[in-house]
Design a protein around this motif. Structure first.
Motif, PDB file in Angstrom:
ATOM      1  N   SER A  13      77.774 137.152  74.627  1.00 20.24           N
ATOM      2  CA  SER A  13      78.337 138.365  74.043  1.00 20.24           C
ATOM      3  C   SER A  13      77.587 139.597  74.502  1.00 20.24           C
ATOM      4  O   SER A  13      78.185 140.634  74.789  1.00 20.24           O
ATOM      5  CB  SER A  13      78.289 138.285  72.515  1.00 20.24           C
ATOM      6  OG  SER A  13      79.145 137.275  72.051  1.00 20.24           O
ATOM      7  N   LEU A  17      80.434 141.308  76.275  1.00 21.51           N
ATOM      8  CA  LEU A  17      81.163 141.610  75.059  1.00 21.51           C
ATOM      9  C   LEU A  17      80.272 142.357  74.086  1.00 21.51           C
ATOM     10  O   LEU A  17      79.059 142.252  74.141  1.00 21.51           O
ATOM     11  CB  LEU A  17      81.658 140.303  74.412  1.00 21.51           C
ATOM     12  CG  LEU A  17      82.424 139.368  75.350  1.00 21.51           C
ATOM     13  CD1 LEU A  17      82.717 138.060  74.639  1.00 21.51           C
ATOM     14  CD2 LEU A  17      83.714 140.012  75.812  1.00 21.51           C
ATOM     15  N   SER A  19      80.757 142.006  70.749  1.00 25.88           N
ATOM     16  CA  SER A  19      80.785 141.287  69.483  1.00 25.88           C
ATOM     17  C   SER A  19      79.441 140.685  69.137  1.00 25.88           C
ATOM     18  O   SER A  19      78.773 140.101  69.975  1.00 25.88           O
ATOM     19  CB  SER A  19      81.835 140.171  69.561  1.00 25.88           C
ATOM     20  OG  SER A  19      81.829 139.393  68.395  1.00 25.88           O
ATOM     21  N   CYS A  20      79.018 140.824  67.869  1.00 26.22           N
ATOM     22  CA  CYS A  20      77.767 140.204  67.442  1.00 26.22           C
ATOM     23  C   CYS A  20      78.037 139.116  66.420  1.00 26.22           C
ATOM     24  O   CYS A  20      77.148 138.677  65.709  1.00 26.22           O
ATOM     25  CB  CYS A  20      76.797 141.244  66.883  1.00 26.22           C
ATOM     26  SG  CYS A  20      77.446 142.187  65.508  1.00 26.22           S
ATOM     27  N   THR A  22      80.047 135.363  66.555  1.00 26.75           N
ATOM     28  CA  THR A  22      80.754 134.425  67.409  1.00 26.75           C
ATOM     29  C   THR A  22      81.018 133.146  66.626  1.00 26.75           C
ATOM     30  O   THR A  22      80.540 132.967  65.506  1.00 26.75           O
ATOM     31  CB  THR A  22      79.946 134.111  68.677  1.00 26.75           C
ATOM     32  OG1 THR A  22      78.667 133.569  68.299  1.00 26.75           O
ATOM     33  CG2 THR A  22      79.734 135.355  69.525  1.00 26.75           C
ATOM     34  N   SER A 149      83.717 133.969  71.475  1.00 27.19           N
ATOM     35  CA  SER A 149      84.022 135.300  70.960  1.00 27.19           C
ATOM     36  C   SER A 149      85.518 135.407  70.763  1.00 27.19           C
ATOM     37  O   SER A 149      86.314 134.925  71.583  1.00 27.19           O
ATOM     38  CB  SER A 149      83.537 136.379  71.933  1.00 27.19           C
ATOM     39  OG  SER A 149      82.130 136.382  72.001  1.00 27.19           O
ATOM     40  N   PHE A 164      87.620 143.019  69.150  1.00 22.33           N
ATOM     41  CA  PHE A 164      86.761 141.957  68.658  1.00 22.33           C
ATOM     42  C   PHE A 164      86.507 142.091  67.154  1.00 22.33           C
ATOM     43  O   PHE A 164      86.641 143.174  66.574  1.00 22.33           O
ATOM     44  CB  PHE A 164      85.443 141.933  69.435  1.00 22.33           C
ATOM     45  CG  PHE A 164      85.623 141.457  70.838  1.00 22.33           C
ATOM     46  CD1 PHE A 164      85.583 140.110  71.131  1.00 22.33           C
ATOM     47  CD2 PHE A 164      85.879 142.357  71.864  1.00 22.33           C
ATOM     48  CE1 PHE A 164      85.790 139.656  72.425  1.00 22.33           C
ATOM     49  CE2 PHE A 164      86.089 141.921  73.157  1.00 22.33           C
ATOM     50  CZ  PHE A 164      86.043 140.561  73.440  1.00 22.33           C
ATOM     51  N   SER A 167      82.033 142.335  62.572  1.00 20.05           N
ATOM     52  CA  SER A 167      81.084 141.465  61.879  1.00 20.05           C
ATOM     53  C   SER A 167      80.660 142.034  60.531  1.00 20.05           C
ATOM     54  O   SER A 167      80.495 141.296  59.558  1.00 20.05           O
ATOM     55  CB  SER A 167      79.856 141.209  62.759  1.00 20.05           C
ATOM     56  OG  SER A 167      79.198 142.423  63.066  1.00 20.05           O
ATOM     57  N   ASN A 219      83.615 147.662  68.926  1.00 19.17           N
ATOM     58  CA  ASN A 219      83.661 146.415  69.677  1.00 19.17           C
ATOM     59  C   ASN A 219      85.013 146.191  70.355  1.00 19.17           C
ATOM     60  O   ASN A 219      85.398 145.060  70.624  1.00 19.17           O
ATOM     61  CB  ASN A 219      83.352 145.225  68.760  1.00 19.17           C
ATOM     62  CG  ASN A 219      81.894 145.189  68.356  1.00 19.17           C
ATOM     63  OD1 ASN A 219      81.059 145.821  68.995  1.00 19.17           O
ATOM     64  ND2 ASN A 219      81.582 144.474  67.299  1.00 19.17           N
TER      65      ASN A 219
END
Length: 226
Positions: A13, A17, A19-20, A22, A149, A164, A167, A219
């Protein structure tokens, strides 16, 4: 959970990516995978050229089959019939960054009226042979677990958006007991890993997939057609 595993699952990621959060399990399975060739082609993300191809017709797949032939082995490029059914309808994302050539598997699924993508790392080749050991340590070490992801896909005339998962919003819902998916958190590396099954993930997105709070503007990756 092993902290070294968390550190490595976050790498895919962080490379490409934003995104944090997954998933340990894939969102898309061989029974739910769908195709949409609007995702294929040559794209630009900021200063990074990105190619997306159908796996069966990709240069990456040709490389794999050629390697098998050169080894003298008589076997399929796929590990199983289920893998064949999944990957024959999936795509490979191909780009170069920070001295490595990366490949990621990209599988699509339709849930309700929304289209989602599951992206997972599959290989990385150093541009310099001297870095080969680094590649082996990353992708063949005993603690490497490829995480997935997840994003909603939005097609425009000459752009494709990957939205994405947010989170912060998801974790807030989890902590308050509003949604029922399992996850593990590692405070040291600031990573979160969803551990629910593929079926539970599909049910979650079927129920909440049209809620824009589920996605993060920070994201969102926009690919521009070139």
């Amino acid at each position: 959970m092993n902290k070294k595993i968390f550190q490595v699952t976050a790498i895919a990621s962080l490379i490409f990516l934003s995104s944090c959060i997954t998933s340990l399990q894939r969102l898309v399975t061989y029974t739910t995978v769908t195709t949409d060739n609007r995702i294929t082609g040559n794209w630009q993300y900021e200063d990074l050229p990105v190619k997306i191809e159908s796996i069966p017709g990709s240069l990456f797949f040709k490389y794999i089959t050629a390697s098998i032939s050169a080894s003298g082995e008589v076997k399929s490029a796929y590990d199983s019939k289920k893998d064949s059914m999944l990957y024959s309808k999936s795509y490979v994302v191909d780009f170069t960054k920070n001295g490595y050539h990366y490949y990621m598997v990209c599988s699509l699924i339709k849930l309700g009226n929304e289209l989602f993508v599951d992206i997972a790392p599959v290989d990385a080749k150093p541009l310099s042979n001297s870095a080969e050991k680094d590649r082996d340590d990353l992708f063949q070490g005993g603690t490497y677990i490829p995480s997935h992801s997840i994003a909603k896909v939005i097609f425009h005339s000459n752009q494709t958006e990957f939205r994405f998962l947010n989170s912060d919003y998801i974790l807030d819902q989890l902590k308050n007991g509003r949604v029922a998916i399992n996850y593990e958190k590692d405070d040291l590396f600031q990573t979160n890993l969803i551990t629910s099954s593929s079926k539970d993930l599909q049910q979650f997105l079927s129920k909440y997939g049209n809620d824009e709070r589920l996605y993060s503007k920070e994201n969102t990756i926009t690919l521009k057609k070139i």
